[in-house]
Design a protein around this motif. Sequence first.
Motif, PDB file in Angstrom:
ATOM      1  N   PHE A 148       4.066  -3.683  -5.711  1.00 21.05           N
ATOM      2  CA  PHE A 148       3.371  -3.427  -4.459  1.00 21.05           C
ATOM      3  C   PHE A 148       4.275  -2.630  -3.515  1.00 21.05           C
ATOM      4  CE2 PHE A 148       2.121  -7.583  -6.175  1.00 21.05           C
ATOM      5  CZ  PHE A 148       0.792  -7.311  -6.474  1.00 21.05           C
ATOM      6  N   SER A 149       3.666  -1.940  -2.545  1.00 21.05           N
ATOM      7  CA  SER A 149       4.461  -1.184  -1.582  1.00 21.05           C
ATOM      8  C   SER A 149       3.649  -0.910  -0.331  1.00 21.05           C
ATOM      9  CB  SER A 149       4.947   0.141  -2.186  1.00 21.05           C
ATOM     10  OG  SER A 149       3.856   0.963  -2.551  1.00 21.05           O
ATOM     11  N   LEU A 150       4.380  -0.808   0.799  1.00 22.49           N
ATOM     12  CA  LEU A 150       3.787  -0.438   2.092  1.00 22.49           C
ATOM     13  C   LEU A 150       4.313   0.938   2.456  1.00 22.49           C
ATOM     14  CD1 LEU A 150       2.287  -1.208   4.779  1.00 22.49           C
ATOM     15  CD2 LEU A 150       4.493  -2.045   5.584  1.00 22.49           C
ATOM     16  N   GLN A 151       3.408   1.861   2.833  1.00 21.27           N
ATOM     17  CA  GLN A 151       3.841   3.201   3.189  1.00 21.27           C
ATOM     18  C   GLN A 151       2.897   3.819   4.202  1.00 21.27           C
ATOM     19  OE1 GLN A 151       3.558   6.290   0.291  1.00 21.27           O
ATOM     20  NE2 GLN A 151       1.389   5.985  -0.096  1.00 21.27           N
TER      21      GLN A 151
ATOM     22  N   GLN B  25       8.676   7.005   3.012  1.00 16.03           N
ATOM     23  CA  GLN B  25       9.477   5.815   2.717  1.00 16.03           C
ATOM     24  C   GLN B  25       8.535   4.657   2.406  1.00 16.03           C
ATOM     25  OE1 GLN B  25      11.694   5.649   6.392  1.00 16.03           O
ATOM     26  NE2 GLN B  25      13.551   6.370   5.406  1.00 16.03           N
ATOM     27  N   ARG B  26       8.938   3.822   1.480  1.00 22.87           N
ATOM     28  CA  ARG B  26       8.117   2.685   1.078  1.00 22.87           C
ATOM     29  C   ARG B  26       8.893   1.384   1.249  1.00 22.87           C
ATOM     30  NH1 ARG B  26       3.714   3.734  -2.579  1.00 22.87           N
ATOM     31  NH2 ARG B  26       3.443   5.970  -2.979  1.00 22.87           N
ATOM     32  N   LEU B  27       8.161   0.332   1.596  1.00 23.65           N
ATOM     33  CA  LEU B  27       8.711  -1.012   1.637  1.00 23.65           C
ATOM     34  C   LEU B  27       8.247  -1.727   0.380  1.00 23.65           C
ATOM     35  CD1 LEU B  27      10.378  -2.540   3.855  1.00 23.65           C
ATOM     36  CD2 LEU B  27       8.257  -3.715   4.438  1.00 23.65           C
ATOM     37  N   PHE B  28       9.196  -2.034  -0.534  1.00 22.72           N
ATOM     38  CA  PHE B  28       8.864  -2.675  -1.798  1.00 22.72           C
ATOM     39  C   PHE B  28       9.229  -4.158  -1.756  1.00 22.72           C
ATOM     40  CE2 PHE B  28       9.308   1.732  -3.257  1.00 22.72           C
ATOM     41  CZ  PHE B  28       8.228   1.854  -4.112  1.00 22.72           C
ATOM     42  N   PRO B  29       8.451  -5.028  -2.418  1.00 23.66           N
ATOM     43  CA  PRO B  29       8.871  -6.426  -2.547  1.00 23.66           C
ATOM     44  C   PRO B  29       9.889  -6.562  -3.671  1.00 23.66           C
ATOM     45  CG  PRO B  29       6.828  -6.111  -3.719  1.00 23.66           C
ATOM     46  CD  PRO B  29       7.157  -4.783  -3.082  1.00 23.66           C
ATOM     47  N   TRP B  30      10.540  -7.699  -3.705  1.00 21.81           N
ATOM     48  CA  TRP B  30      11.349  -8.025  -4.880  1.00 21.81           C
ATOM     49  C   TRP B  30      10.405  -8.196  -6.076  1.00 21.81           C
ATOM     50  CZ3 TRP B  30      15.890 -11.942  -3.956  1.00 21.81           C
ATOM     51  CH2 TRP B  30      16.755 -11.419  -2.990  1.00 21.81           C
ATOM     52  N   LYS B  31      10.939  -7.940  -7.272  1.00 23.23           N
ATOM     53  CA  LYS B  31      10.133  -8.150  -8.480  1.00 23.23           C
ATOM     54  C   LYS B  31       9.745  -9.617  -8.603  1.00 23.23           C
ATOM     55  CE  LYS B  31      10.039  -7.340 -13.472  1.00 23.23           C
ATOM     56  NZ  LYS B  31       9.543  -8.670 -13.800  1.00 23.23           N
ATOM     57  N   ASN B  32      10.683 -10.510  -8.338  1.00 24.80           N
ATOM     58  CA  ASN B  32      10.405 -11.938  -8.257  1.00 24.80           C
ATOM     59  C   ASN B  32      11.473 -12.567  -7.386  1.00 24.80           C
ATOM     60  OD1 ASN B  32      12.719 -12.632  -9.990  1.00 24.80           O
ATOM     61  ND2 ASN B  32      11.466 -11.893 -11.691  1.00 24.80           N
ATOM     62  N   ASN B  33      11.461 -13.887  -7.271  1.00 21.72           N
ATOM     63  CA  ASN B  33      12.362 -14.555  -6.344  1.00 21.72           C
ATOM     64  C   ASN B  33      13.823 -14.529  -6.757  1.00 21.72           C
ATOM     65  OD1 ASN B  33      10.321 -15.248  -4.579  1.00 21.72           O
ATOM     66  ND2 ASN B  33       9.849 -17.142  -5.645  1.00 21.72           N
TER      67      ASN B  33
ATOM     68  N   GLN C 119       1.645  -9.310  -0.071  1.00 23.90           N
ATOM     69  CA  GLN C 119       1.259  -9.377   1.328  1.00 23.90           C
ATOM     70  C   GLN C 119       2.432  -8.940   2.201  1.00 23.90           C
ATOM     71  OE1 GLN C 119       0.021 -13.649   1.115  1.00 23.90           O
ATOM     72  NE2 GLN C 119      -1.763 -12.987   2.266  1.00 23.90           N
ATOM     73  N   ILE C 120       2.130  -8.331   3.367  1.00 23.03           N
ATOM     74  CA  ILE C 120       3.167  -8.112   4.371  1.00 23.03           C
ATOM     75  C   ILE C 120       3.118  -9.289   5.332  1.00 23.03           C
ATOM     76  CG2 ILE C 120       3.313  -5.606   4.216  1.00 23.03           C
ATOM     77  CD1 ILE C 120       1.418  -5.429   6.591  1.00 23.03           C
ATOM     78  N   LYS C 121       4.301  -9.806   5.677  1.00 26.10           N
ATOM     79  CA  LYS C 121       4.366 -11.016   6.499  1.00 26.10           C
ATOM     80  C   LYS C 121       5.408 -10.838   7.601  1.00 26.10           C
ATOM     81  CE  LYS C 121       3.021 -14.151   2.742  1.00 26.10           C
ATOM     82  NZ  LYS C 121       3.397 -15.336   1.941  1.00 26.10           N
ATOM     83  N   GLN C 122       5.030 -11.259   8.805  1.00 25.43           N
ATOM     84  CA  GLN C 122       5.957 -11.230   9.943  1.00 25.43           C
ATOM     85  C   GLN C 122       6.461 -12.655  10.174  1.00 25.43           C
ATOM     86  OE1 GLN C 122       6.419  -8.218  11.953  1.00 25.43           O
ATOM     87  NE2 GLN C 122       8.216  -9.265  12.727  1.00 25.43           N
TER      88      GLN C 122
ATOM     89  N   ILE D 129       8.423  -8.542   6.133  1.00 25.84           N
ATOM     90  CA  ILE D 129       8.787  -8.386   4.729  1.00 25.84           C
ATOM     91  C   ILE D 129       7.565  -8.006   3.896  1.00 25.84           C
ATOM     92  CG2 ILE D 129      10.601 -10.120   4.971  1.00 25.84           C
ATOM     93  CD1 ILE D 129       8.826 -11.928   3.130  1.00 25.84           C
ATOM     94  N   MET D 130       7.842  -7.336   2.787  1.00 27.35           N
ATOM     95  CA  MET D 130       6.831  -7.126   1.752  1.00 27.35           C
ATOM     96  C   MET D 130       7.025  -8.253   0.753  1.00 27.35           C
ATOM     97  SD  MET D 130       4.438  -4.893   1.078  1.00 27.35           S
ATOM     98  CE  MET D 130       3.169  -5.339  -0.090  1.00 27.35           C
TER      99      MET D 130
END
Length: 841
Positions: free
Chosen positions: A212-215, A196-204, A290-293, A284-285
């Motif tokens: 980008f992705s976190l896995q 499973q991957r955590l993807f950011p939005w393409k833009n705001n 960047q990943i941010k808490q 969030i991604m």
Amino acid sequence: MSYCTNLDSHPPSSPCCSSKLPSMAPLFFLLLFGQILLCTAVDTINSTTPLTGTQKIVSPGNKFILGFYSPTQSNTASSGSGNYYIAIWYSNIPIQTTVWTATTNVPVSDPTTASFEIATDGNLVLLDQAKNQQLWSTNVSVAPNSTMAIIRDSGSLDLIDASNSSIIYWRSLDHPTNTWLPGGKLMLNKTTGVTQRLFPWKNNADPSPGLFSLQLDPNGTAQYFIQWNKSINYWTSGTWNGVIFSLVPEMTAGYNYDFQFVSNATENYFTYTMKDNSILSRLIMDVNGQIKQWTWVTSTQQWILFWSQPKTQCEVYAVCGVYGSCNANTLPFCNCIKGYSQKVQSDWDLQDFSGGCKRNVPLQCQTNSSSRQAKPDKFYTMAGVRLPDNAQSAAGTSSRECEVACLSNCLCNAYTYNSSGCFVWPADLVNLQEEYRGNGVGTLFLRLAASELPDPKKSKTAIIGGVIGGVAAVLIILAIVLFFLFQKRRRDRTLRVSKTAGGALIAFRYSDLQHVTNNFAEKLGGGAFGSVFKGKLPDSTAIAVKRLDGFHQGEKQFRAEVSTIGTTQHVNLVRLLGFCSEGSRKLLVYEFMPKGSLEVQLFPGETTTLSWAIRYQIALGTARGLNYLHEKCRDCIIHCDVKPDNILLDESFVPKVSDFGLAKLLGRDFSRVLTTMRGTRGYLAPEWISGVPITAKADVFSYGMMLLEIISGRRNADHGDDAFFPTLAASILHEGDVQTLLDPRLKGDADHDELTRACKVACWCIQDDESTRPTTGQIAQILEGLLDVNMPPVPRSLAVLGESPNAINFFSDLSSSQTTQTQNSTTSSQTHSATSGSSQP
């Protein structure tokens, strides 16, 4: 059960039925029944009640809402495209913050013609009736029985069996988009090999997946990666060591979090939960890789950044796209390099830089022109940059030969020549960074069309010659006038600055401080609130001038508060000599400390090692200085940023607490500034994160963390194969072998009783519950040997797993010779702590 329509104006928590009922008795019960139906919100979708238009469902505890959501409604940077998506967001905070979207590359343009419903096969689907198209589906195999969807207070949308709610077919919490909520998990399925991957939005304004992705590592190791374009890893968490990920020491400061990593025959996954469910937190991604808490602070009604990785934006791979350059010292941090401009300006306006930049003027070889008037391409020098990736070696034994090799290839965009040889870039330039000082720094020669660069051979000697004669006479006259003015101003400045000899707090002029610091030439250090420069008064007295950044206080208020701080004097506090307040320019003038900060003198890498006697002297003096601020002033002054950088040392290594006045000057904004400041998170007390009011015990926690560093000679935040040092210290203290905690550079040369006393004090100071921490007055008495101290429990936050005993007694029975005296001192200290001091310094 009916939907509560128009939930935007009448949320379930508000009395949307509070209007006065008509006085007509026959209509009373009819109207009351109708309003009850109108104001009842449901938390489910079933086969007969699809979600459409402005309808919403709300979790039972009114924590989360699901409905059609448009980013343009909550993002002022959007151009107002009017696209809608099915989303979940918090319902009990004023800032609309989504935590999940039914991600689709085809948005809904009109929610009244769309439907979020249970399909005939039991799956939850999003349909666009106008286009007769299915946009999204849970796409799972379900039993033939009917299903329903329910939203939980955890923020998860669950697809469950309608007749047996314990059967869950699908959870949004296990299929995150850009947000990882407590209770969710990012996992590796060992059977299928799918991660499973955590993807950011393409833009705001577009929630479709970005680059980008976190896995979790697909190779099965217990670590997470952040990737660019699912191919290049540019950050790793380090492996799980049973307590934390080795390269994320911040996890040990997660006072409100419980972490768990699970590895079994079928899956690997990591999850976390909140110890206090009333605290809102999300990981969030981010759009920019960047990943941010983030943690919600009720008192300020804002999301506060707890931590982020990578630590700097420019560490994100290709964050600025092709031909874009990252500069961590500017805003925006992404810009196009010389000769290029934004490829899609609207994306850049929405903080999406991944599209990169395009060339403004084609190269000569790209125009297919054989005209003799066509000018050859030139090269623009970019010094001190991180060289782009994907360089290729080329023939060339000098910079000139390397330049020729690049010009001979129409695809060549840049070259560099260094001790390793000649390298060219025939592909797009990616991952550039300006003002770079890390590995891979060099000089890049960027190929541009001739029209993009000025021609140095063009001379304007005729114009310059005609102007020189007229300007020369003016300059001579102006130089004479300026000389006399300078001499007069110098005499006046010398007279003004010399007034500091009287010892009173001086209001300096900005020009005076420019003069005595040689225009701020010698920088001693810097931090979140400004930079410090060395200066010398006309009588040769050395001073330290702190130039404050980001201050917006009025002149009268700033002068009044500085005057109050100026009367706060103690042998262990840095003396304030004066200040400057001219508009937005705010400066403080302190006495100069020749030995610098404890940070400089303490940690490995220095030429000298502080002896144990000096370290103990510094620990005791610092406690006395903080005690003066907490208990001996008319108003209790909480320092809020105790750390080795803010403990300065005079010629005899006497410690002096500095920057103690900044908490008073910053006022309400201080907590916001501190929690986002880099480098001091390792000293923050748990109450900073939980958002409760801060007391002087927050300084005690920071002092305890610093005292551990004084003992060990190492930074608490250092990580590697060793355990987190405060955890190690608390455990070893219970085992009794405190000598192993001592800085190895001292080779065991320390008084055993003093070392044991210091270790106990440090571990009492870093207790989670502030009521169990000693006051600074009690700390000083313990270090002086006037007060005995019991063995402290291991702080719960440092133990991470398992609960610590609820021991709250600091002090054992006093020695018989000092019982009465010490009990009186303890009572006095506690009284001062409760009343925030009783006398004006």
